[in-house]
Each structure stands twice: as C-alpha cells, then as structure tokens.
Scaffold this motif. Structure first.
Motif, PDB file in Angstrom:
ATOM      1  N   VAL A 212       9.574  72.762  35.718  1.00 22.16           N
ATOM      2  CA  VAL A 212      10.029  73.411  35.940  1.00 22.16           C
ATOM      3  C   VAL A 212      10.447  74.746  36.240  1.00 22.16           C
ATOM      4  O   VAL A 212      11.540  75.109  36.602  1.00 22.16           O
ATOM      5  N   ILE A 213       9.247  74.564  37.517  1.00 22.86           N
ATOM      6  CA  ILE A 213       9.611  75.133  38.333  1.00 22.86           C
ATOM      7  C   ILE A 213      11.354  75.218  39.255  1.00 22.86           C
ATOM      8  O   ILE A 213      11.379  75.650  39.320  1.00 22.86           O
ATOM      9  N   ILE A 214      11.082  73.736  39.481  1.00 25.66           N
ATOM     10  CA  ILE A 214      12.004  73.216  39.942  1.00 25.66           C
ATOM     11  C   ILE A 214      13.514  73.939  38.900  1.00 25.66           C
ATOM     12  O   ILE A 214      14.452  73.780  39.627  1.00 25.66           O
ATOM     13  N   PHE A 215      13.101  73.196  37.902  1.00 24.12           N
ATOM     14  CA  PHE A 215      14.902  73.437  37.413  1.00 24.12           C
ATOM     15  C   PHE A 215      15.618  75.008  37.863  1.00 24.12           C
ATOM     16  O   PHE A 215      16.926  75.898  37.629  1.00 24.12           O
ATOM     17  N   ILE A 216      14.043  75.719  37.651  1.00 19.00           N
ATOM     18  CA  ILE A 216      14.031  77.359  37.619  1.00 19.00           C
ATOM     19  C   ILE A 216      14.913  77.639  38.962  1.00 19.00           C
ATOM     20  O   ILE A 216      15.801  78.444  39.143  1.00 19.00           O
ATOM     21  N   VAL A 217      14.521  76.729  39.793  1.00 21.65           N
ATOM     22  CA  VAL A 217      15.194  76.591  40.917  1.00 21.65           C
ATOM     23  C   VAL A 217      16.561  76.923  41.583  1.00 21.65           C
ATOM     24  O   VAL A 217      16.953  77.167  42.238  1.00 21.65           O
ATOM     25  N   PHE A 218      17.276  75.607  41.008  1.00 24.17           N
ATOM     26  CA  PHE A 218      18.245  74.943  41.263  1.00 24.17           C
ATOM     27  C   PHE A 218      19.374  76.359  40.279  1.00 24.17           C
ATOM     28  O   PHE A 218      19.515  76.346  40.440  1.00 24.17           O
ATOM     29  N   ALA A 219      18.261  76.937  39.649  1.00 23.89           N
ATOM     30  CA  ALA A 219      19.264  77.854  37.742  1.00 23.89           C
ATOM     31  C   ALA A 219      19.136  78.768  39.221  1.00 23.89           C
ATOM     32  O   ALA A 219      20.338  79.630  39.526  1.00 23.89           O
ATOM     33  N   ILE A 220      18.647  79.389  39.900  1.00 20.09           N
ATOM     34  CA  ILE A 220      19.194  80.980  40.506  1.00 20.09           C
ATOM     35  C   ILE A 220      19.747  80.843  41.705  1.00 20.09           C
ATOM     36  O   ILE A 220      20.497  80.995  42.197  1.00 20.09           O
ATOM     37  N   THR A 221      19.015  79.367  42.335  1.00 19.37           N
ATOM     38  CA  THR A 221      19.619  78.816  43.936  1.00 19.37           C
ATOM     39  C   THR A 221      21.395  78.531  43.560  1.00 19.37           C
ATOM     40  O   THR A 221      22.054  79.436  44.140  1.00 19.37           O
ATOM     41  N   GLY A 222      22.052  78.208  41.862  1.00 19.43           N
ATOM     42  CA  GLY A 222      22.862  78.200  42.262  1.00 19.43           C
ATOM     43  C   GLY A 222      24.172  79.482  41.889  1.00 19.43           C
ATOM     44  O   GLY A 222      25.275  79.537  42.754  1.00 19.43           O
ATOM     45  N   SER A 223      23.540  80.231  40.711  1.00 21.23           N
ATOM     46  CA  SER A 223      23.984  81.100  40.788  1.00 21.23           C
ATOM     47  C   SER A 223      24.473  82.486  42.199  1.00 21.23           C
ATOM     48  O   SER A 223      25.046  82.889  42.418  1.00 21.23           O
ATOM     49  N   ALA A 224      22.742  82.319  42.906  1.00 23.28           N
ATOM     50  CA  ALA A 224      22.608  82.938  44.016  1.00 23.28           C
ATOM     51  C   ALA A 224      24.066  83.119  45.358  1.00 23.28           C
ATOM     52  O   ALA A 224      24.609  83.536  45.803  1.00 23.28           O
ATOM     53  N   SER A 225      24.100  81.555  45.148  1.00 29.43           N
ATOM     54  CA  SER A 225      24.999  81.075  46.291  1.00 29.43           C
ATOM     55  C   SER A 225      26.432  80.905  46.109  1.00 29.43           C
ATOM     56  O   SER A 225      27.329  81.092  46.587  1.00 29.43           O
ATOM     57  N   ALA A 226      26.474  81.039  44.728  1.00 35.33           N
ATOM     58  CA  ALA A 226      28.336  81.444  44.023  1.00 35.33           C
ATOM     59  C   ALA A 226      28.719  83.471  44.206  1.00 35.33           C
ATOM     60  O   ALA A 226      29.520  84.007  44.632  1.00 35.33           O
ATOM     61  N   TRP A 227      27.402  83.758  44.188  1.00 32.09           N
ATOM     62  CA  TRP A 227      27.277  85.541  44.218  1.00 32.09           C
ATOM     63  C   TRP A 227      27.201  85.438  45.591  1.00 32.09           C
ATOM     64  O   TRP A 227      27.963  86.818  45.830  1.00 32.09           O
ATOM     65  N   LEU A 228      26.029  84.953  46.536  1.00 31.68           N
ATOM     66  CA  LEU A 228      26.439  85.756  47.730  1.00 31.68           C
ATOM     67  C   LEU A 228      28.245  85.144  48.397  1.00 31.68           C
ATOM     68  O   LEU A 228      28.581  85.175  50.333  1.00 31.68           O
ATOM     69  N   SER A 229      28.794  83.904  47.961  1.00 27.21           N
ATOM     70  CA  SER A 229      30.371  83.368  48.884  1.00 27.21           C
ATOM     71  C   SER A 229      31.172  84.183  48.503  1.00 27.21           C
ATOM     72  O   SER A 229      32.419  84.791  49.167  1.00 27.21           O
ATOM     73  N   LYS A 230      31.284  85.949  47.683  1.00 23.35           N
ATOM     74  CA  LYS A 230      32.641  86.905  47.594  1.00 23.35           C
ATOM     75  C   LYS A 230      32.082  87.331  48.714  1.00 23.35           C
ATOM     76  O   LYS A 230      32.782  87.896  48.973  1.00 23.35           O
ATOM     77  N   PRO A 231      30.711  87.814  49.251  1.00 22.54           N
ATOM     78  CA  PRO A 231      30.920  88.694  50.280  1.00 22.54           C
ATOM     79  C   PRO A 231      31.335  88.407  51.882  1.00 22.54           C
ATOM     80  O   PRO A 231      32.133  88.982  52.528  1.00 22.54           O
ATOM     81  N   PHE A 232      30.881  87.000  51.602  1.00 23.43           N
ATOM     82  CA  PHE A 232      31.032  85.935  52.804  1.00 23.43           C
ATOM     83  C   PHE A 232      32.739  86.160  53.016  1.00 23.43           C
ATOM     84  O   PHE A 232      33.141  86.169  53.826  1.00 23.43           O
ATOM     85  N   CYS A 233      33.685  85.729  51.442  1.00 27.28           N
ATOM     86  CA  CYS A 233      34.952  85.642  52.330  1.00 27.28           C
ATOM     87  C   CYS A 233      35.324  87.236  51.791  1.00 27.28           C
ATOM     88  O   CYS A 233      36.474  87.061  53.198  1.00 27.28           O
ATOM     89  N   VAL A 234      34.854  88.339  51.548  1.00 27.43           N
ATOM     90  CA  VAL A 234      35.809  89.354  52.222  1.00 27.43           C
ATOM     91  C   VAL A 234      34.881  89.438  53.581  1.00 27.43           C
ATOM     92  O   VAL A 234      36.206  89.981  54.263  1.00 27.43           O
ATOM     93  N   TRP A 235      34.297  88.818  53.971  1.00 27.46           N
ATOM     94  CA  TRP A 235      33.361  90.019  55.724  1.00 27.46           C
ATOM     95  C   TRP A 235      33.888  88.792  56.632  1.00 27.46           C
ATOM     96  O   TRP A 235      34.712  88.764  57.596  1.00 27.46           O
ATOM     97  N   LEU A 236      34.713  87.521  55.892  1.00 24.64           N
ATOM     98  CA  LEU A 236      35.654  86.496  56.230  1.00 24.64           C
ATOM     99  C   LEU A 236      37.357  86.492  56.697  1.00 24.64           C
ATOM    100  O   LEU A 236      37.987  86.407  57.151  1.00 24.64           O
ATOM    101  N   GLY A 237      38.040  87.738  55.567  1.00 23.45           N
ATOM    102  CA  GLY A 237      38.783  88.460  54.863  1.00 23.45           C
ATOM    103  C   GLY A 237      39.941  87.328  54.233  1.00 23.45           C
ATOM    104  O   GLY A 237      41.203  87.011  54.099  1.00 23.45           O
ATOM    105  N   ILE A 238      38.950  86.761  53.611  1.00 23.84           N
ATOM    106  CA  ILE A 238      39.583  85.335  52.610  1.00 23.84           C
ATOM    107  C   ILE A 238      39.062  85.647  51.424  1.00 23.84           C
ATOM    108  O   ILE A 238      38.616  86.266  50.626  1.00 23.84           O
ATOM    109  N   THR A 239      41.040  86.545  50.571  1.00 24.57           N
ATOM    110  CA  THR A 239      41.225  86.746  49.277  1.00 24.57           C
ATOM    111  C   THR A 239      42.377  85.408  48.763  1.00 24.57           C
ATOM    112  O   THR A 239      43.162  85.032  49.530  1.00 24.57           O
ATOM    113  N   LYS A 240      42.362  85.709  47.476  1.00 25.60           N
ATOM    114  CA  LYS A 240      43.169  84.793  46.779  1.00 25.60           C
ATOM    115  C   LYS A 240      44.325  85.635  46.555  1.00 25.60           C
ATOM    116  O   LYS A 240      45.448  83.874  47.186  1.00 25.60           O
ATOM    117  N   GLU A 241      44.459  86.071  47.283  1.00 27.24           N
ATOM    118  CA  GLU A 241      46.256  86.572  47.030  1.00 27.24           C
ATOM    119  C   GLU A 241      47.163  86.263  48.894  1.00 27.24           C
ATOM    120  O   GLU A 241      48.050  85.517  48.306  1.00 27.24           O
TER     121      GLU A 241
END
Length: 100
Positions: free
Chosen positions: A17-46
């Motif tokens: 259960v702990i391992i499943f929780i870690v996978f869930a948190i990590t997936g969500s956190a990495s997707a969430w953190l990728s947005k500021p990285f894209c902004v920082w790198l100047g990568i936009t959908k446009e």
C-alpha cells in the motif's frame, strides 16, 4: 496481491500500500512540476503546437525518476525504489550508469 508481493520482494500488504501511495504521489507531483519547468525553459503550447506534449513528457521523465526515490525515501522505502529505479533504467539501455 501475493504474486505482486513476491515479484517485488516485499513481505506485507502495508508495504504494498505504501508503495502504491508513493507511485501515486510521484506521478502527480512530477506532472505538476513539469509545468513550471516548461515555463522556465520557455516551452509553450503556442510555440511548439503538437510537439508540446512530447516535450513535456520528456521533461517529466527525469523529474519522475528523482521524485520516485526521494518520496520513496520519505516513506521509508528507499531500498525498494532504488532497486526499482536501477532495474528500470537498465532495461531502458542505461546500464552504464550503474556499476554491478
């Protein structure tokens, strides 16, 4: 569940259960953190159109790898996630990163 515990080399349902929780948190956190990285790198959908999703996934990958071990450590599962990480990277052809 028993097959999965045997495959992962874990002993209890709580650890699973702990391992499943870690996978869930990590997936969500990495997707969430990728947005500021894209902004920082100047990568936009446009600017990148259809390539934006692929570029963002490429950015998510290393973030996920680091967070998986870090969050796993916080939850007391460093050994499991470090071994999981090494196995995954070796299977991806990055065996040279680890000395056996």
């Amino acid at each position: 569940m028993d097959r999965l515990k045997k495959r992962w080399g874990i002993t209890s349902n709580l650890q699973a259960v702990i391992i499943f929780i870690v996978f869930a948190i990590t997936g969500s956190a990495s997707a969430w953190l990728s947005k500021p990285f894209c902004v920082w790198l100047g990568i936009t959908k446009e600017d990148f159109g259809g390539w934006f999703t692929l570029i963002r996934l490429i950015i998510i990958f290393p973030i996920y790898q680091v967070l998986l071990v870090a969050i796993g450590t916080v939850f007391g599962q460093f050994k499991f996630f470090w071994n999981f990480e090494k196995k995954m990277l070796k299977n991806m052809g990055l065996r040279f990163l680890f000395k056996d």
